[in-house]
Design a protein around this motif. Structure first.
Motif, PDB file in Angstrom:
ATOM      1  N   PHE A   1       0.787  -1.231   0.063  1.00 19.56           N
ATOM      2  CA  PHE A   1       0.017  -0.081  -0.047  1.00 19.56           C
ATOM      3  C   PHE A   1       0.764   1.342   0.053  1.00 19.56           C
ATOM      4  CE2 PHE A   1      -3.218  -2.329   2.847  1.00 19.56           C
ATOM      5  CZ  PHE A   1      -3.655  -3.239   1.821  1.00 19.56           C
ATOM      6  N   THR A   2       2.044   1.212   0.006  1.00 20.81           N
ATOM      7  CA  THR A   2       2.857   2.292   0.574  1.00 20.81           C
ATOM      8  C   THR A   2       3.524   2.894  -0.672  1.00 20.81           C
ATOM      9  OG1 THR A   2       4.911   1.006   0.624  1.00 20.81           O
ATOM     10  CG2 THR A   2       3.583   1.268   2.552  1.00 20.81           C
ATOM     11  N   SER A   3       3.347   2.705  -1.869  1.00 19.95           N
ATOM     12  CA  SER A   3       3.829   3.444  -3.065  1.00 19.95           C
ATOM     13  C   SER A   3       3.128   4.417  -3.706  1.00 19.95           C
ATOM     14  CB  SER A   3       4.241   2.324  -4.124  1.00 19.95           C
ATOM     15  OG  SER A   3       2.979   1.733  -4.728  1.00 19.95           O
ATOM     16  N   VAL A   4       1.824   4.691  -2.981  1.00 21.12           N
ATOM     17  CA  VAL A   4       1.166   5.650  -3.609  1.00 21.12           C
ATOM     18  C   VAL A   4       1.970   7.169  -3.595  1.00 21.12           C
ATOM     19  CG1 VAL A   4      -0.942   7.258  -3.473  1.00 21.12           C
ATOM     20  CG2 VAL A   4      -1.061   4.783  -2.931  1.00 21.12           C
ATOM     21  N   SER A   5       1.889   7.744  -4.883  1.00 19.86           N
ATOM     22  CA  SER A   5       2.724   9.137  -5.074  1.00 19.86           C
ATOM     23  C   SER A   5       1.946   9.956  -5.941  1.00 19.86           C
ATOM     24  CB  SER A   5       4.091   8.861  -5.294  1.00 19.86           C
ATOM     25  OG  SER A   5       4.612  10.129  -5.454  1.00 19.86           O
ATOM     26  N   ALA A   6       1.259  11.138  -5.551  1.00 15.70           N
ATOM     27  CA  ALA A   6       0.506  11.773  -6.623  1.00 15.70           C
ATOM     28  C   ALA A   6       1.284  12.118  -7.542  1.00 15.70           C
ATOM     29  CB  ALA A   6       0.101  13.120  -5.768  1.00 15.70           C
ATOM     30  N   GLU A   7       0.770  11.869  -8.747  1.00 18.43           N
ATOM     31  CA  GLU A   7       1.325  12.178 -10.279  1.00 18.43           C
ATOM     32  C   GLU A   7       2.615  11.588 -10.397  1.00 18.43           C
ATOM     33  OE1 GLU A   7       1.203  16.342 -10.932  1.00 18.43           O
ATOM     34  OE2 GLU A   7      -1.025  16.499 -10.360  1.00 18.43           O
ATOM     35  N   GLY A   8       2.857  10.589  -9.652  1.00 19.83           N
ATOM     36  CA  GLY A   8       4.129   9.918  -9.684  1.00 19.83           C
ATOM     37  C   GLY A   8       5.498  10.632  -9.688  1.00 19.83           C
ATOM     38  N   LYS A   9       5.043  11.659  -9.032  1.00 15.61           N
ATOM     39  CA  LYS A   9       6.482  12.718  -8.809  1.00 15.61           C
ATOM     40  C   LYS A   9       7.225  12.244  -7.360  1.00 15.61           C
ATOM     41  CE  LYS A   9       4.084  16.620 -10.805  1.00 15.61           C
ATOM     42  NZ  LYS A   9       3.494  17.939 -10.532  1.00 15.61           N
ATOM     43  N   PRO A  10       8.492  12.864  -7.289  1.00 16.33           N
ATOM     44  CA  PRO A  10       9.320  12.519  -6.007  1.00 16.33           C
ATOM     45  C   PRO A  10       8.752  13.099  -4.907  1.00 16.33           C
ATOM     46  CG  PRO A  10      10.340  14.298  -7.526  1.00 16.33           C
ATOM     47  CD  PRO A  10       9.185  13.661  -8.430  1.00 16.33           C
ATOM     48  N   SER A  11       9.207  13.011  -3.659  1.00 13.42           N
ATOM     49  CA  SER A  11       8.783  13.471  -2.585  1.00 13.42           C
ATOM     50  C   SER A  11       8.353  14.997  -2.502  1.00 13.42           C
ATOM     51  CB  SER A  11       9.614  13.335  -1.229  1.00 13.42           C
ATOM     52  OG  SER A  11      10.997  14.169  -1.511  1.00 13.42           O
ATOM     53  N   TYR A  12       7.114  15.415  -1.650  1.00  9.25           N
ATOM     54  CA  TYR A  12       6.737  16.733  -1.588  1.00  9.25           C
ATOM     55  C   TYR A  12       6.756  17.361  -0.217  1.00  9.25           C
ATOM     56  CZ  TYR A  12       4.210  15.836  -5.995  1.00  9.25           C
ATOM     57  OH  TYR A  12       3.779  15.283  -7.256  1.00  9.25           O
ATOM     58  N   ASN A  13       7.495  18.478  -0.064  1.00  9.53           N
ATOM     59  CA  ASN A  13       7.824  19.078   1.071  1.00  9.53           C
ATOM     60  C   ASN A  13       7.827  20.567   0.851  1.00  9.53           C
ATOM     61  OD1 ASN A  13       7.690  19.273   3.834  1.00  9.53           O
ATOM     62  ND2 ASN A  13       9.972  18.506   4.093  1.00  9.53           N
ATOM     63  N   PRO A  14       7.319  21.591   1.485  1.00  9.29           N
ATOM     64  CA  PRO A  14       6.010  21.335   2.415  1.00  9.29           C
ATOM     65  C   PRO A  14       5.065  20.677   1.858  1.00  9.29           C
ATOM     66  CG  PRO A  14       6.378  23.692   1.867  1.00  9.29           C
ATOM     67  CD  PRO A  14       7.444  23.005   1.183  1.00  9.29           C
ATOM     68  N   LEU A  15       3.948  20.490   2.663  1.00  6.43           N
ATOM     69  CA  LEU A  15       2.731  19.840   2.067  1.00  6.43           C
ATOM     70  C   LEU A  15       1.743  21.135   1.554  1.00  6.43           C
ATOM     71  CD1 LEU A  15       3.537  18.173   4.999  1.00  6.43           C
ATOM     72  CD2 LEU A  15       1.715  17.010   4.324  1.00  6.43           C
ATOM     73  N   GLY A  16       1.096  21.016   0.701  1.00  4.16           N
ATOM     74  CA  GLY A  16       0.040  21.798   0.173  1.00  4.16           C
ATOM     75  C   GLY A  16      -1.504  21.209   0.145  1.00  4.16           C
ATOM     76  N   PRO A  17      -2.435  21.931   0.442  1.00  8.88           N
ATOM     77  CA  PRO A  17      -3.727  21.334   0.798  1.00  8.88           C
ATOM     78  C   PRO A  17      -4.214  20.582  -0.461  1.00  8.88           C
ATOM     79  CG  PRO A  17      -3.732  23.694   1.506  1.00  8.88           C
ATOM     80  CD  PRO A  17      -2.365  23.450   0.921  1.00  8.88           C
TER      81      PRO A  17
END
Length: 680
Positions: free
Chosen positions: A42-58
């Motif tokens: 279950f742990t591979s979900v990544s929005a739009e397949g992009k690398p990590s996001y930080n900071p978070l946006g709504p």
């Protein structure tokens, strides 16, 4: 005598804690929910397949969490849930998923649907204690007898029991969970009465060992009452909920709250009845709240105790709460004041503090990343496959990927490795065991998950094949004493080898079972004889079953007339309240009567089915058994809980010898295999 186990003989959930309910099933079975799905998928979900996001946006955060819940495995496991994310003093996401009531198709509303937060309650109770400390009304290192208004707790250690010990689950109590009987929704059980009814004794030196402590947190709530001069629930409302704008959070039930409380569901998806808090305000697990309110609490914790200008704690108190320094090893996240560390293998080298909670039908978790000013909260209303680990793993992998440096090779001598070998017993649940032996370069651990390989990282610190850390602790003499690994609610203690009984040689067919049970304390070692061919009495058998539960013994007057003078009356009464014995219609138990094999089988099956939720089982039986015992005998035979005394025909029919007395050697097999099979 050193024996190698030929099967796992322990409970072994991966995580857990938490609040004990009125039956052992809700203490043990809820602990065992965690590993029911292969969560790594279950742990591979990544929005739009992009690398990590930080900071978070709504928008991106909602997209990511929506994607997590859209996975087929997650959707199949879900009844209802709320997920809340905060960062930099903003609520980034507060969203409901699924249903608060499946039958009526009432969707979860993150702002208004009420959930039981279970043991997250402890963080609020610890907050109240820290407020009283700031006011000078309590001192964390003071003996608690100063604050308990004459309540006397037996302390056999000579070391003071303090609030710090209570907050860090190091009280040294003999019992930290209660086997209270079920109560009606409209019944009342005041906190003060609960505290007096279930007083434990201090039997281990306070501060020595970590053991998750529900009673200790209930006792803190009692101290809040005594030192503030107001009921616990009123104190929290006035000094925590109101300042933080938590307008829909509660520590007691009312008709209105029950009507808006999410419906709980069991692991099979069946609706559970709502149940009362025990006691009424339950400082250890009674919190009922919403996602919106929990966002406010997380934001205060991430802002040094302040939310939108309202301060509930000084920064130094917040820092003290979030310092997880009560640990078996400095490099292993431990316990703070109301906080702990859950699923720390996914911390990725970052400072993470958390708190989890479990009650029948409700499971919650909050995580705080103080350095990143980020918080994550989830609560669900189903005992089905647990989503918390999967969510945290995915969240950390997506937003805060691993920044740890690889451990340098660390070698340990063969002699040093051998010092870790032995059998370790959990200090909270005696049935929970780890069998540790050496390998060429590390340690092999056998538990109910199977076999694990631990590789040394530092002195007394190891890492398994999945990256999870394990630690050891030595006593003052330099001997390995405690172990902590994949059961997060307590440490395990290293057990001495069992002494040989003169009538049970090492080649005795029942020796492996007898000596393993003697080693974990189920059989006394103060007599040279075991008497393997002696029948087991009814009271002896029941006492052993209750002993392995780790539960507080009942303080109710014995219901069976013929147990009034028995030194084991409390064990029999506890078994009666847990629903595993019944006695006869005249109110007699016949404690000294030899128990038959079919009677023992029925008690085992009741323990498994009523208290642990095990399904019934069928078997091909030969021989004779009474009608009332059929189900119990079939259950025991189907699971193979018997020894060489049982014969199996060429057709596979098993003659359990149901009506014969259960001998002590035969009982040892039943108990041993129960630990390795039923509690697996």
């Amino acid at each position: 005598m050193k024996l190698k186990s030929n099967s796992a003989t322990c409970l072994s959930p991966q995580h857990q804690s938490h609040k004990s309910n009125h039956k052992w099933k809700q203490t043990v079975a809820s602990i065992m929910l965690i590993a029911s799905l292969s969560l790594t998928t279950f742990t591979s979900v990544s929005a739009e397949g992009k690398p990590s996001y930080n900071p978070l946006g709504p928008q991106e955060t909602e997209l990511f969490i929506d994607g997590f819940f859209a996975q087929p495995e997650i959707k199949a496991a879900l009844k209802g849930a709320v997920v809340t994310v905060v960062q930099d003093q903003q609520i980034v996401l507060n969203k409901g998923y699924g249903y608060a009531n499946v039958k009526k198709e009432i969707p979860v509303d993150a702002n208004s649907t009420l959930f039981r937060a279970a043991s997250i309650s402890k963080t609020f109770t610890a907050t109240a204690i820290m407020q009283l400390a700031e006011q000078g009304k309590v001192k964390l290192n003071q003996d608690i007898s100063v604050y308990t208004d004459g309540l006397e707790l037996a302390n056999h250690t000579g070391t003071s029991l303090t609030l710090k010990h209570l907050m860090t689950h190091t009280s040294g109590f003999d019992f930290t969970d209660t086997a209270t009987t079920a109560r009606e929704l409209n019944s009342s059980y005041p906190l003060e009465q609960f505290i007096k009814d279930h007083k434990p004794s201090v039997v281990r030196t306070p501060g020595e060992v970590f053991r998750y402590d529900n009673y200790g947190y209930a006792l803190q709530g009692y101290i809040v009452q005594k030192q503030s001069g107001m009921p616990f629930e009123n104190y929290v409302q006035q000094h925590i909920f109101n300042p933080l704008g938590m307008s829909d959070s509660h520590f007691t039930l009312s008709k209105d709250i029950l009507e808006r409380l999410a419906v709980p569901y069991n692991a099979d998806g069946q609706e559970l009845s709502q149940y009362p808090n025990v006691p009424d305000s339950s400082p250890e697990g009674g919190l009922i709240t919403t996602g919106r309110d929990m966002a406010h609490f997380m934001l205060a914790q991430l802002n040094q105790g302040s939310y939108q200008g309202a301060r509930i704690l000084d920064p130094s108190s917040v820092q003290a709460m979030q310092t997880l320094d009560v640990s078996i090893h400095p490099d292993l996240p431990g316990t703070g004041y109301g906080f702990e560390s859950t699923y720390s293998q996914y911390n990725h080298g970052r400072n993470v503090v958390s708190k989890a909670g479990d009650l029948a039908g409700f499971h919650s978790n909050l995580w705080l990343l103080p350095d990143e000013k980020t918080g994550l909260f989830i609560v669900s209303n189903s005992d089905g496959p647990d989503l918390r680990e999967a969510l945290f793993h995915a969240f950390m992998g997506h937003y805060y990927p691993d920044n740890q440096t690889k451990d340098a090779d660390y070698s340990v001598s063969e002699a040093a490795l051998r010092s870790y070998e032995g059998l370790y017993r959990d200090v909270r649940l005696p049935a929970w065991l780890y069998d540790i032996s050496t390998t060429e370069k590390g340690l092999r651990v056998i538990d109910a998950y199977g076999t694990h390989t631990l590789t040394p990282v530092k002195d007394m610190l190891f890492r398994d094949e999945d990256g999870k850390l394990a630690g050891f602790k030595k006593n003052k003499s330099g001997e390995i004493t405690y172990f902590y690994y994949n059961k997060s609610d307590s440490w395990s203690e290293k057990l001495p080898e069992a002494k040989l009984y003169t009538d049970v040689p090492e080649d005795h067919p029942y020796a492996p079972y007898i000596y393993r049970l003697a080693q974990i304390g189920l059989y006394p070692q103060d007599h040279p004889l075991f008497e393997p061919d002696k029948p087991v009495s009814r009271v002896e058998f029941v006492t052993q079953i209750v002993s392995i539960s780790g539960m507080t013994l009942s303080n109710q007057s014995p219901k069976f007339k013929d147990t009034l003078s028995s030194p084991y009356a409390a064990y029999v009464q506890t078994a009666l309240e847990l629903g595993i014995v019944q006695g006869n219609t005249r109110g007699w138990f016949h404690p000294e009567q030899a128990i038959t094999r079919q009677e023992a089988a029925v008690i085992i099956s009741r323990t498994a089915q009523q208290l642990l939720g095990a399904p019934a089982a069928s078997a091909n039986l030969a021989g004779s058994q009474d009608g009332w015992a059929q189900e119990g005998v079939q259950f025991v035979v189907a699971l193979g809980l018997y020894g060489p005394e049982v014969s199996v025909s060429s057709s596979g029919a098993v003659d359990y010898k149901s009506k014969q007395p259960m001998l002590r050697q035969e009982s040892s097999v039943l108990m041993y295999k129960m630990l390795g099979t039923l509690l697996h």
